[in-house]
Design a protein around this motif. Structure first.
Motif, PDB file in Angstrom:
ATOM      1  N   ARG A 164       0.770  -1.250  -0.001  1.00  0.00           N
ATOM      2  CA  ARG A 164       0.080   0.175   0.078  1.00  0.00           C
ATOM      3  C   ARG A 164       0.911   1.250  -0.147  1.00  0.00           C
ATOM      4  N   ARG A 171       9.101   6.244  -8.633  1.00  0.00           N
ATOM      5  CA  ARG A 171       8.628   6.888  -7.403  1.00  0.00           C
ATOM      6  C   ARG A 171       9.607   7.260  -6.367  1.00  0.00           C
ATOM      7  N   VAL A 215      -0.684  -0.543  -7.667  1.00  0.00           N
ATOM      8  CA  VAL A 215       0.216   0.343  -6.921  1.00  0.00           C
ATOM      9  C   VAL A 215       0.758   1.280  -7.909  1.00  0.00           C
ATOM     10  N   TRP A 216       1.006   0.799  -9.201  1.00  0.00           N
ATOM     11  CA  TRP A 216       1.353   1.986 -10.261  1.00  0.00           C
ATOM     12  C   TRP A 216       0.503   2.908 -10.641  1.00  0.00           C
ATOM     13  N   ASP A 267       0.260   5.198  -7.447  1.00  0.00           N
ATOM     14  CA  ASP A 267       1.267   6.135  -7.646  1.00  0.00           C
ATOM     15  C   ASP A 267       1.337   7.155  -8.515  1.00  0.00           C
ATOM     16  N   GLU A 271      -1.474   9.816  -7.258  1.00  0.00           N
ATOM     17  CA  GLU A 271      -0.965  10.568  -6.290  1.00  0.00           C
ATOM     18  C   GLU A 271       0.086  11.744  -6.672  1.00  0.00           C
ATOM     19  N   ALA A 272       0.998  11.214  -7.713  1.00  0.00           N
ATOM     20  CA  ALA A 272       1.901  12.226  -8.318  1.00  0.00           C
ATOM     21  C   ALA A 272       1.204  13.316  -9.151  1.00  0.00           C
ATOM     22  N   LEU A 330      -2.308  10.140  -0.504  1.00  0.00           N
ATOM     23  CA  LEU A 330      -3.577   9.567  -0.741  1.00  0.00           C
ATOM     24  C   LEU A 330      -3.454   8.414   0.351  1.00  0.00           C
ATOM     25  N   PRO A 331      -4.501   7.887   0.850  1.00  0.00           N
ATOM     26  CA  PRO A 331      -4.667   6.823   1.874  1.00  0.00           C
ATOM     27  C   PRO A 331      -4.388   5.741   1.734  1.00  0.00           C
ATOM     28  N   ASP A 332      -3.674   4.783   2.653  1.00  0.00           N
ATOM     29  CA  ASP A 332      -3.172   3.509   2.208  1.00  0.00           C
ATOM     30  C   ASP A 332      -4.447   2.558   1.502  1.00  0.00           C
ATOM     31  N   ASP A 333      -5.534   2.816   1.707  1.00  0.00           N
ATOM     32  CA  ASP A 333      -6.577   1.836   1.288  1.00  0.00           C
ATOM     33  C   ASP A 333      -7.180   2.711   0.062  1.00  0.00           C
TER      34      ASP A 333
END
Lengths: 507, 95
Positions: free
Chosen positions: A227, A257, B53-54, B57, B60-61, B67-70
């Motif tokens: 996560r 990243r 995950v990509w 990511d 977020e970028a 961003l929250p983990d969930d």
């Protein structure tokens, strides 16, 4: 046989992102408590105990608890909880029939996936915050275990998709741990930081290696890394980690990243493996984090598998990584490992030529659970292709029908069966394989199908089904050119030939 | 806050990111040009945990907010992702 318990284990997870220290004597005390629980629930020496645990702290204690009770453990493979489909149930049933565990251990309050429920008696562990007596002599947890005793079983993705349990004895385990410690100069002053899942050989070893030489451990929840991948490097930085392990995928992700405000100068060695390693991935990562103090050649490719406990070869600390014909060296074979590269007829290749990698030695398993043992001193066929040059092993490909993504293995026939079912195709009308792509630093997973009415909708349908059932992303899904996959004269799918033709753009 | 990193998260913007990642070969190739709708979920698009995950990511970028983990689950649709991003952007990101 001896393990050296650290003063403290450090656990890092969502609930404790900054880390939480737990005294080694408490973790050992929890292991002793679990051993007593197992015995009181009828576990006898020689029994096997399955585990479905997510917390690192419980897993470490449960592993040693099983050993203290005289049993062997099996951390269930990830597919066990992936989906509740009929196919998943069949795969889990297959595991149960091979493993025949006395009990299934689960964490307190953890909900079992439907496919795991019902077939095996379940024992729920006490809460992690329950009071536990310190164990003043953690060494006693493994006292009396003999080299030939079964330590654990790791399920591998067999080429047919059937469950195959690689049996690891204490003798094989210690031989491999000692060889890796020797190769990588691990000492009590090292500190391992690992997020690798404990159902994976790399994750299991990341716990047992430091314990075998008295080094410290910082154990991260795998989910925490998934996560928030930057948490891995932040943890190395915060705890001054010296050694770690990861698949190339993790490096690729973190090269793009970039994690910020790090000091990676303490990091001296990383086992990079679990999937094919491409030179560009290591270089990109090292370039990205050079300013954070990452020393060149800390990242060393590693090669091994569950059948050899974990390691067959790994790089020498600090040695410049060697590259031949675009392939990267995975270092010399570990001490005690004999290596042979052979032709299809199993005669040795001309030195330097590519062939099938065969191994033997004190850490190579003697057989799969429930199947006939290998003959003494026989060679184990790894199913991988490679060559040896100047005493270094290079991996070039794979013959076995296994797909790898992010260090997880998936049987190609199962992926094909899902596609065939999704499209109502007959058996043998889909071919799944991996295609090395040095240009993008990964193995591309390809699924070719024979469908008369091919459309985008069919590709989407197959992609969704494979992800739903296996949690696997297929990079390329398309119809075979000309609508035909290569087959033998008897009609059997020629998967490797399909892969070779695909790489030439001919299928 | 510039226009792109603000609260103007639409399904089309998320789809654009998906297509970019598919072109870069981090997500399945069928997402480069195949049909994608707001109702499509991470799972129905054939994206696994690594692909997620990509995707997280990249979002977020682009948004330049934590961003929250969930943030992303298998059953999240593109419409849900866009809605969550607008909410998070209003709040200045996950705290």
């Amino acid at each position: 046989m001896n393990f050296f318990w650290p003063e403290n284990f450090t656990f890092v997870g969502k609930s404790c992102p900054e880390g939480r220290d737990v005294p080694g004597k408490i973790v050992a005390g929890r292991a002793a408590l679990i051993a007593d629980l197992l015995k009181s629930h009828g576990v006898l020496p020689g029994d096997r105990v399955a585990m479905w645990l997510t917390e690192g702290e419980n897993l470490v204690a449960a592993m040693f608890g099983c050993w203290a009770a005289g049993a062997a453990f099996c951390v269930l493979p990830s597919f066990a909880g992936r989906s509740n489909t009929e196919r998943s149930q069949l795969r889990v049933d297959d595991v149960w029939s091979v493993l025949q565990p006395r009990l299934l251990l689960k964490g307190n309050g953890t909900e079992l996936p439907d496919v795991l429920a019902g077939a095996v008696d379940v024992l729920e562990l006490p809460r992690l915050d329950a009071n536990v007596n310190e164990c003043v002599d953690p060494g006693a947890l493994v006292a009396g275990r003999e080299p030939d005793d079964m330590a654990f079983v790791q399920f591998t993705s067999g080429s047919t998709g059937g469950a195959k349990g690689a049996v690891v004895s204490f003798g094989q385990l210690m031989a491999n741990l000692d060889a890796i410690v020797e190769r990588t100069d691990l000492t009590p002053s090292d500190r391992m930081v690992s997020w690798a899942p404990l159902y994976h050989d790399m994750g299991l070893m990341a716990v047992l290696l430091p314990l075998s030489c008295g080094a410290d451990i910082v154990l991260m929840d795998t989910d925490h890394f998934v996560r928030r991948p930057t948490s891995w490097l932040e943890t190395i930085s915060r705890y001054r980690g010296t050694v770690t392990t990861a698949p190339p995928t993790a490096l690729k992700l973190l090269a793009r990243r970039k994690a910020q405000n790090l000091d990676l100068s303490s990091w001296r060695y990383a086992w990079i493996g679990g999937e094919m390693v491409f030179p560009s991935v290591l270089k990109d990562f090292e370039d990205t984090y050079a300013a954070a103090g990452l020393v060149k050649d800390v990242l060393q490719p590693t090669y091994g598998m569950s059948e050899t406990v974990v390691g067959i070869s790994c790089g020498i600390p600090g040695e410049t990584r060697m590259i031949q014909n675009g392939f990267i060296s995975c270092g010399p074979p570990l001490s005690g490992i004999d290596l042979q590269i052979v032709e299809e007829d199993e005669t040795p290749v001309i030195p330097g030529n590519q062939g099938r990698i065969m191994v033997r030695g004190p850490s190579v398993m003697k057989g799969y659970l429930g199947l006939e043992s290998f003959a003494p001193d026989s060679w184990f066929d790894t199913g991988d292709l490679g060559f040896e040059d100047a005493g270094r092993l290079y991996i070039t490909g794979r013959i076995k029908d296994v797909l790898k993504r992010g260090a997880e293995s998936f049987p190609a026939p199962v992926v094909e069966a899902i596609a065939e079912d999704a499209l109502n195709l007959r058996t043998g009308r889909a071919a799944a394989f991996a295609c090395p792509r040095p240009d993008i630093g990964k193995e591309e997973i390809v699924l070719l199908v024979e469908s008369r009415n091919w459309s985008d909708e069919q590709a989407r349908k197959v992609a969704a089904e494979v992800t739903r059932e296996l949690g696997l992303q297929v990079d390329v899904i398309r119809n075979a050119k000309g609508g035909r996959l290569p087959r033998t004269s008897s009609g059997k799918l020629m998967r490797q030939k399909a892969a070779a033709l695909y790489q030439k753009g001919m299928v | 806050m510039d226009q792109q990193s603000g609260t103007n998260w639409t399904e089309e913007r998320v789809i654009g990111i998906l297509r970019e990642l598919a072109k870069e070969e981090d997500l399945p190739k069928h997402l480069v040009a195949g049909p994608i709708t707001g109702a499509d979920t991470v799972e129905t698009m054939g994206i696994d945990s690594l692909g997620a995950v990509w995707l997280t990511d990249r979002i977020e970028a682009e948004a330049n907010i934590p961003l929250p983990d969930d943030f992303l689950e298998y059953d999240h649709s593109i419409a849900t992702i866009a809605q969550r991003m607008n909410t998070l952007a209003l709040d200045g990101g996950f705290k």
